[in-house]
Design an enzyme around this catalytic site. Structure first.
Site, PDB file in Angstrom:
ATOM      1  N   CYS A   1       0.816  -1.233   0.000  1.00 49.38           N
ATOM      2  CA  CYS A   1       0.000   0.000   0.000  1.00 49.38           C
ATOM      3  C   CYS A   1       0.843   1.275   0.000  1.00 49.38           C
ATOM      4  O   CYS A   1       0.328   2.358  -0.265  1.00 49.38           O
ATOM      5  CB  CYS A   1      -0.968   0.000   1.181  1.00 49.38           C
ATOM      6  SG  CYS A   1      -2.162  -1.333   1.089  1.00 49.38           S
TER       7      CYS A   1
ATOM      8  N   ASN B   1     -10.137   0.767   0.433  1.00 51.22           N
ATOM      9  CA  ASN B   1      -8.677   0.669   0.374  1.00 51.22           C
ATOM     10  C   ASN B   1      -8.266   0.079  -0.976  1.00 51.22           C
ATOM     11  O   ASN B   1      -8.452  -1.113  -1.214  1.00 51.22           O
ATOM     12  CB  ASN B   1      -8.186  -0.209   1.538  1.00 51.22           C
ATOM     13  CG  ASN B   1      -6.671  -0.342   1.568  1.00 51.22           C
ATOM     14  OD1 ASN B   1      -5.987   0.004   0.606  1.00 51.22           O
ATOM     15  ND2 ASN B   1      -6.155  -0.860   2.665  1.00 51.22           N
TER      16      ASN B   1
ATOM     17  N   HIS C   1      -2.557   7.507   1.992  1.00 50.31           N
ATOM     18  CA  HIS C   1      -3.137   6.228   1.568  1.00 50.31           C
ATOM     19  C   HIS C   1      -4.474   6.063   2.286  1.00 50.31           C
ATOM     20  O   HIS C   1      -4.580   6.302   3.489  1.00 50.31           O
ATOM     21  CB  HIS C   1      -2.180   5.087   1.927  1.00 50.31           C
ATOM     22  CG  HIS C   1      -2.826   3.746   1.815  1.00 50.31           C
ATOM     23  ND1 HIS C   1      -3.548   3.378   0.696  1.00 50.31           N
ATOM     24  CD2 HIS C   1      -2.884   2.696   2.667  1.00 50.31           C
ATOM     25  CE1 HIS C   1      -4.012   2.156   0.876  1.00 50.31           C
ATOM     26  NE2 HIS C   1      -3.631   1.721   2.064  1.00 50.31           N
TER      27      HIS C   1
END
Ligand code: COA
Length: 318
Positions: A111, A275, A245
């Site tokens: 990520c 996400n 993020h």
């Protein structure tokens, strides 16, 4: 300086809401929304892979920059959900675009991938004197979640975001700094064993110790933002927007609280994107530019944490 010339994104057509999930899972919109800030997510079709999402975002970015694929010197894709184990997604995109002059490579930092990709692009463009580079974050993590595990499947979505980066003699805008960190000792908290999107090993799903990742995300992203600001003699007052993020809205709120950073400066898209791993930062930036929140000339602070653990931050003047 290396400048962001254009930003674009692509989201798969299919949208799945929390209420949709609660029809087959023992969960509820209330539980998911209050713990994560997520209401819905986009899900790639069965025959739609990371390279397809990346290609769509890439074409829009090139159009916005008035560039032909043949103008590209390199294509860098950040992904942990490649179509195949190899070749890379970047090579696939290069072939489909017909970017004959460009070399292509993938970056895997989970990520935190887009921050890593930005640092790789920045340094390669300077050291190799590259003029035009396409940097794309593209992910299809929903192909790797166990749809019967309510503690993980509700968290993820699919999408791609792209930057056209250009090497310019203008030093008033561009990538000001990047800072990267890793800690392989924390591998156990978040991992995936599966082969690739096209050939998965049975029951190989994203595994995550949610509470530990939550804690590390707050602490490490906050720490890396503070360090990059200090090293560049800047403070949060010099930053117009934090674009983190987008894993969980509560992580972002706690991270700001820890450092006394104003939450009003944070771009949050968890509500409709969920996400999307390394695609989440360019997706959030494109969203914020489209709705006229972020403007040319604004100073942006990117930050992310992912499996590895990997994490880092970047400061960019748009
Ligand atoms: N719906 C309803 N209940 C759920 C659920 C869901 N979707 N998922 C888990 N639960 C239950 C658990 O089974 C547990 O029940 P129990 O107490 O009876 O055992 C309870 O809710 C609490 O679970 P817990 O995991 O402690 O919840 P939490 O408050 O820590 O929130 C996350 C869970 C996953 C939302 C949170 O830990 C998180 O966001 N972590 C970071 C994840 C992440 O962003 N990872 C990627 C980083 S790049």
């Amino acid at each position: 300086m290396i400048q962001i010339n254009s930003v674009a994104s692509y989201l798969p057509k299919k949208i799945v809401t929390n209420d949709d999930l609660s029809k087959t899972l023992d969960t509820s919109h209330e539980w998911i929304y209050t713990r994560t800030g997520i209401s819905s997510r986009h899900i790639a079709a069965d025959d739609e892979f990371a390279s397809d999402l990346a290609l769509n975002a890439a074409k829009t970015a090139l159009k916005k920059s008035n560039l032909d694929p043949k103008d590209l010197d390199a294509i860098i894709v950040t992904t942990i959900t490649s179509d195949r184990r190899f070749p890379s997604v970047a090579c696939k995109v290069q072939g489909k675009l017909g970017a004959n002059k460009a070399f292509a490579l993938d970056v895997n930092a989970a990520c935190a991938g887009f921050i890593y990709g930005l640092a790789v692009a920045d340094s390669m463009m300077k050291s190799m004197n590259l003029r035009n580079v396409l940097l794309i974050g593209s992910e299809t993590l929903t192909k790797f979640v166990d749809w019967t595990d309510r503690s993980t499947c509700v968290l993820f979505g699919d999408g791609a975001g792209a930057f056209v980066l250009q090497n310019s003699t203008d030093n008033s805008r561009g990538i000001i700094a990047t800072k990267l960190y890793s800690n392989g000792h924390e591998e156990k908290y978040n991992y995936l064993l599966a082969h690739s999107s096209l050939q998965k090993v049975d029951k190989n799903y994203v595994t995550m110790v949610g509470r530990s990742v939550f804690k590390y995300a707050i602490e490490y992203m906050a720490m890396s933002m503070t360090e990059i600001l200090e090293e560049n003699n800047m403070s949060i007052d010099d930053i117009d927007w934090i674009i983190p993020h987008q894993a969980n809205k509560r992580i972002l709120e706690s991270m700001c609280k820890m450092k006394n950073f104003p939450i009003e400066k944070v771009i949050i898209t968890t509500d409709t994107h969920a996400n999307t791993s390394s695609a989440s930062i360019p997706l959030a930036l494109d969203d914020a530019i489209t709705n006229r929140t972020v403007k040319k000339g604004d100073t942006l602070l990117f930050t992310a944490l992912g499996a590895g653990l990997t994490w880092g931050s970047a400061i960019v003047r748009l």
